[in-house]
Write an enzyme that holds these catalytic residues in place. Structure first.
Site, mmCIF file in Angstrom:
data_model
loop_
_atom_site.group_PDB
_atom_site.id
_atom_site.type_symbol
_atom_site.label_atom_id
_atom_site.label_comp_id
_atom_site.label_asym_id
_atom_site.label_seq_id
_atom_site.Cartn_x
_atom_site.Cartn_y
_atom_site.Cartn_z
ATOM 1 N N THR A 316 0.776 -1.108 0.041
ATOM 2 C CA THR A 316 0.158 0.012 0.066
ATOM 3 C C THR A 316 0.938 1.386 -0.016
ATOM 4 O O THR A 316 0.541 2.248 -0.750
ATOM 5 C CB THR A 316 -1.091 -0.138 1.260
ATOM 6 O OG1 THR A 316 -1.742 -1.377 1.145
ATOM 7 C CG2 THR A 316 -2.028 1.399 1.346
ATOM 8 N N TRP A 319 2.551 1.672 -3.399
ATOM 9 C CA TRP A 319 1.505 2.063 -4.285
ATOM 10 C C TRP A 319 1.472 3.604 -4.359
ATOM 11 O O TRP A 319 1.193 4.237 -5.343
ATOM 12 C CB TRP A 319 0.118 1.372 -4.114
ATOM 13 C CG TRP A 319 -0.938 2.117 -5.179
ATOM 14 C CD1 TRP A 319 -1.101 1.269 -6.542
ATOM 15 C CD2 TRP A 319 -1.830 3.015 -5.011
ATOM 16 N NE1 TRP A 319 -2.106 1.780 -6.947
ATOM 17 C CE2 TRP A 319 -2.773 3.174 -6.110
ATOM 18 C CE3 TRP A 319 -2.077 3.824 -4.140
ATOM 19 C CZ2 TRP A 319 -3.584 3.870 -6.548
ATOM 20 C CZ3 TRP A 319 -3.049 4.920 -4.313
ATOM 21 C CH2 TRP A 319 -3.746 5.016 -5.403
ATOM 22 N N HIS A 320 1.486 4.169 -3.162
ATOM 23 C CA HIS A 320 1.156 5.573 -2.967
ATOM 24 C C HIS A 320 2.306 6.298 -3.604
ATOM 25 O O HIS A 320 2.213 7.707 -4.024
ATOM 26 C CB HIS A 320 0.980 6.093 -1.727
ATOM 27 C CG HIS A 320 -0.537 5.698 -1.267
ATOM 28 N ND1 HIS A 320 -0.782 4.769 -0.742
ATOM 29 C CD2 HIS A 320 -1.483 6.625 -1.143
ATOM 30 C CE1 HIS A 320 -2.188 4.636 -0.417
ATOM 31 N NE2 HIS A 320 -2.758 5.947 -0.852
ATOM 32 N N GLY A 321 3.601 5.779 -3.657
ATOM 33 C CA GLY A 321 4.539 6.569 -4.108
ATOM 34 C C GLY A 321 6.024 5.916 -4.132
ATOM 35 O O GLY A 321 6.335 4.983 -3.391
ATOM 36 N N PHE A 472 -0.327 9.454 -8.196
ATOM 37 C CA PHE A 472 -0.300 7.903 -7.763
ATOM 38 C C PHE A 472 -0.591 7.159 -8.993
ATOM 39 O O PHE A 472 -1.246 7.491 -9.943
ATOM 40 C CB PHE A 472 -1.212 7.761 -6.589
ATOM 41 C CG PHE A 472 -0.730 8.547 -5.470
ATOM 42 C CD1 PHE A 472 0.535 8.587 -4.794
ATOM 43 C CD2 PHE A 472 -1.555 9.586 -4.922
ATOM 44 C CE1 PHE A 472 1.015 9.306 -3.887
ATOM 45 C CE2 PHE A 472 -1.191 10.252 -3.629
ATOM 46 C CZ PHE A 472 0.041 10.157 -3.238
#
Lengths: 472, 399
Positions: A316, A319-321, A472
């Site tokens: 997670t 995924w955000h960066g 994102f």
């Protein structure tokens, strides 16, 4: 193209509405083609080369979906795995090459850092594509044999670049058989106008405050100012992202699609576990269904369950960066969720709800500092200032000024983070009289039009208009 | 009721976006925004490259945002709303007080040692210029004038920056450096008359001093020069100058940022000497009208600070044909304008250049060419040690 831009609001959207609704409803295919062409144009405005990449992604998922639906189980499995690998390779290359080479470079200086421009929304449409192929393979949804409708599903402009992550099964039937009607259109308009106002009036104001605080010389930052900045970013990320979801859901409804909700007043949560049930719901459920459960979920040994949770939260974060901040941010939540699950289970329930709420919000605010800071050293410096380490006193004139200058926004941040309107609405629903009927029916619409106009004023006023979740 | 309200909401929404589109397209495309004092974005040039990398649509958005429907009216409404309804302390970067509009200043942090070094280095450059002027027998003076925020430091709310600490520090450093390098520095902020009569001498809607403030500053400068050189430069005595108030509303930089929506109003003055001094004027090499004041066509139009000398010009030459008097070169930012309206009184030829606009040669070369008897630089406290524009006497001239 941003939803909160003049080109979108005054040109793209009216043009699309005019063309779309000029096509009679019985020509469903033609209406879908109109939507598809406009969606591709919408994405192409960010750069035609990125459009080609998205078309490649659509192609991969279309073929992957066809293979995954094969009756031959082995062929279907390999088809699904192939599509998953291709999707992840695309995402990996465009999103993480720079990060990996940078990390390698810090250990092995001879490794050159490769900078790859991140295509807008790649994380969102890749996840949608992955969900489609896996769902087809699992038999959760039927394969779409028309490549144009796969293209429409992936590229549908309302949710294309900042979510919510829409499952194919949610709109599979609506692609072919939806019925646009005045009730949906009206509800969509109201939702869009509220989202637009939220973005322009609240998110952007909070963003200005957060940018000032996070760009402030750390040696001159007071404790109160650091907290003010962190709270401002807490407001920004919520209002920004939920506003985008509001607009996406609203526009979806205008065209007859019903996307699922993405937020449910996350800042009223009384535990971090609850927070993640209310925040970015489409992403949390995506990770639950496509990573956590396949890993074994909680139907396994405690150590394995803990590992599963940490893997999900590591991913997670990633995924955000592509940065250590995001990884640490993800792991931070993983650890807190484990603590709540295994150490605080039963304890939290016995604590007064106000304390639980403060506990949750403090942890969430800290998480946003990790999320917002430029790098790890900035994280420590900022968090240090919030807790008095290296801070220039507790109070400062900057804190006073930014609270006074933005006092209407601070009040609205608080009110709009809570379901006040919903509570009032529910109360009025119980009063079955003419006045409550009038208020229930007219006030939300008048409010929506008013915030839309005020939002438009803000739009023409300034260029400060970035959407956080576009990266994102 | 649900259907009716829903239908009305749809009508409102569609009316807004469609009328917005039509009006934006139909609207006359202005090139300049007067109140914002800037050029509006132009329609971007189409190119395959710009479309491929997305910059075309980014530029198109900037263009559309600048020309969006009802933009001007809505900006005014927003200003009014913030100033009078919500009553924010700062509106459009202007601090709105009951009796004055102040410039918003960013919070200022500085390192004392670094500032000292920066000032030292700046003054050291000035000393080279002064040596150049003194080399041919001329006199050089660097004048610091207090701008509005320095004059009205106490009017700033305690939670806002007024740069008082920075101003004190930079002036102390400047004086020390001027002593060290022997640079002739005149601090008009030491002029008691100017500071004590600030309600008359400084604008309440702009960063500049008033014409009367320029006059008081000018007297102070000339007195100091005479004291230094033993010369006898003359300026009009109080009874030899008459100030006349214009009826027009003065739109200062702060009131302009507020779209003229403010209860604080002000007027500007012109001055007339009792002695009639005829002169010729050239601007950027071209002969112009023999005037230093440029009032609006009628009293109903707003007047701006470009009343004085017609605003910032690259080069202006005023010849009074009085060869017995010395020549002067005045350079500096817009604070020179009001002062120049008075300064030609004392000189035979007054040259004025603004290095932010003048690009024919460097200041040093200009001085070498014309060898004026006096070279006076006028800079406000904000620009005191800024090296760009008029702070770059030897450098390539650009803004």
């Amino acid at each position: 193209m941003l939803f909160s831009s003049v080109s979108f609001l005054l040109f793209f959207l009216p043009s699309l509405l005019a063309v779309y609704f000029c096509v009679p409803r019985r020509f469903r295919t033609l209406r879908n083609l109109v939507l598809l062409i406009f969606s591709l144009f919408f994405y192409g405005c960010g750069g035609v080369r990125f459009l080609l990449l998205m078309l490649a992604s659509i192609m991969i998922n279309y073929i992957g979906g066809m293979l995954a639906s094969l009756k031959n189980k082995r062929g279907a499995k390999w088809g699904m795995i192939g599509a998953v690998i291709c999707n992840l390779l695309l995402l990996g290359y465009f999103k993480y090459t720079g990060f990996f080479t940078q990390t390698l470079h810090s250990f092995i200086p001879s490794v050159e850092v490769v900078n790859v421009v991140l295509p807008i929304g790649i994380s969102f449409y890749t996840f949608q594509g992955l969900a489609y192929v896996v769902d087809v393979y699992r038999g959760d949804t039927r394969v779409q044999k028309n490549p144009l409708w796969v293209a429409l599903y992936i590229s549908l402009f309302p949710q294309l670049i900042a979510g919510p992550i829409v499952r194919y099964q949610t709109i599979a039937d609506e692609i072919k058989g939806r019925r646009e009607n005045m009730e949906d259109f009206s509800a969509g308009c109201v939702r869009f106008m509220i989202g637009f106002g939220k973005k322009m009036l609240l998110a952007n104001a909070a963003g200005r405050l957060a940018d000032i605080a996070f760009g402030f010389p750390s040696e001159h930052m007071s404790v109160s100012f650091a907290w003010m900045g962190a709270l401002a970013y807490t407001a920004q990320i919520y209002f920004d992202f939920s506003a985008y979801s509001d607009m996406a859901i609203g526009m979806g409804r205008m065209f007859g699609f019903h996307f699922l909700e993405n937020f449910n007043y996350p800042y009223i949560s009384k535990s971090v576990t609850e927070f993640w049930r209310r925040w970015h719901i489409s992403l949390s459920s995506w990770f639950r269904d496509y990573v956590y459960i396949p890993l074994g979920g909680n139907r396994c040994s405690v150590p394995r369950h803990m590992l599963n949770i940490m893997i999900v939260w590591f991913l997670t974060g990633m995924w955000h960066g592509a940065s250590w901040n995001f990884i640490i941010w993800g792991l931070y939540f993983g650890i807190i969720l484990l603590i709540e699950k295994y150490l605080l289970a039963g304890v939290l329930d016995r604590i007064p709800s106000i304390i639980r709420h403060i506990y949750t919000m403090v942890l969430v605010v800290i998480s946003w500092v990790i999320f917002r800071s430029e790098d790890l050293s900035a994280v420590w410096t900022y968090l240090g200032a919030m807790f008095g380490i290296g801070a220039e006193g507790f109070w400062s004139k900057q804190t006073v000024y930014y609270f006074i200058q933005f006092y209407p926004e601070w009040i609205l941040f608080f009110i709009c983070s809570t379901p006040v309107a919903m509570v009032v609405g529910k109360y009025l629903t119980t009063k079955k009289n003419l006045f409550s009927g009038f208020v229930l029916n007219f006030v939300p619409k008048i409010f929506a039009v008013a915030v839309f106009i005020l939002g438009y004023i803000e739009l023409v006023n300034g260029s400060f208009n970035p959407f956080i979740y576009f990266r994102f | 009721m649900k259907k009716v309200s829903g239908f009305l909401a749809v009508i409102c929404f569609l009316t807004l976006i469609f009328s917005g589109m039509v009006v934006t397209v139909a609207k006359l495309k202005e090139e300049k925004s007067f109140y914002e004092n800037r050029m509006l974005d132009a329609m971007p040039q189409y190119s395959e490259q710009a479309v491929a990398d997305g910059t075309y649509f980014t530029d198109l958005e900037s263009y559309l945002a600048d020309h969006a429907a009802f933009r001007y009216t809505l900006l005014k409404f927003r200003t009014y709303f913030n100033e009078y309804i919500i009553r924010r302390p700062v509106v459009n970067n202007v601090i709105v007080r009951d009796d004055i509009l102040l410039i918003y200043l960013d919070y200022c942090f500085f390192d004392r040692e670094e500032l000292k070094e920066e000032t030292d280095s700046f003054v050291s450059e000035l000393s080279k210029l002064q040596n150049l002027v003194e080399g041919y027998g001329g006199n050089y003076y660097y004048v610091g004038v207090p701008c509005q925020y320095a004059i009205f430091e106490d009017k700033y709310p305690s939670y806002l920056e007024n740069r008082a600490e920075y101003t004190d520090e930079v002036l102390a450093d400047f004086n020390a450096a001027a002593d060290k390098y022997g640079v002739n520095f005149i601090d008009a902020g030491q002029c008691k008359e100017l500071m004590e009569g600030r309600d008359i001498y400084s604008s309440k809607v702009d960063n500049h001093y008033s014409l009367q403030g320029a006059y008081v500053s000018y007297k102070y400068i000339i007195d100091n020069i005479n004291k230094d050189t033993g010369g006898e430069l003359k300026y009009p005595a109080d009874d030899e100058i008459t100030f006349t108030e214009l009826k027009n509303n003065y739109l200062g930089s702060s009131s302009r940022k507020l779209f003229g929506i403010t209860k604080i109003t002000e007027t500007l003055f012109t001055a007339e000497f009792s002695e009639n001094i005829s002169f010729t004027r050239e601007d950027d090499g071209a002969a112009g009208y023999s005037q230093v004041y440029y009032p609006p066509e009628n009293e109903y139009k707003d007047v701006m600070y470009d009343l004085y000398m017609c605003g910032d010009r690259a080069e202006t030459v005023i010849k009074t044909n009085r060869p017995q008097l010395p020549d002067v070169l005045i350079y500096g930012d817009s604070f020179t304008n009001a002062l120049e309206c008075l300064a030609y009184y004392s000189f035979d030829e007054m040259r004025s250049i603004d290095l932010r606009h003048y690009d024919k040669m460097s200041l040093a070369d200009y001085i070498e060419e014309y060898k004026p008897d006096y070279v006076i630089c006028i800079r406000d406290y904000e620009a005191l040690i800024k090296t760009e524009g008029n702070g770059s006497p030897f450098g390539e001239i650009s803004e």
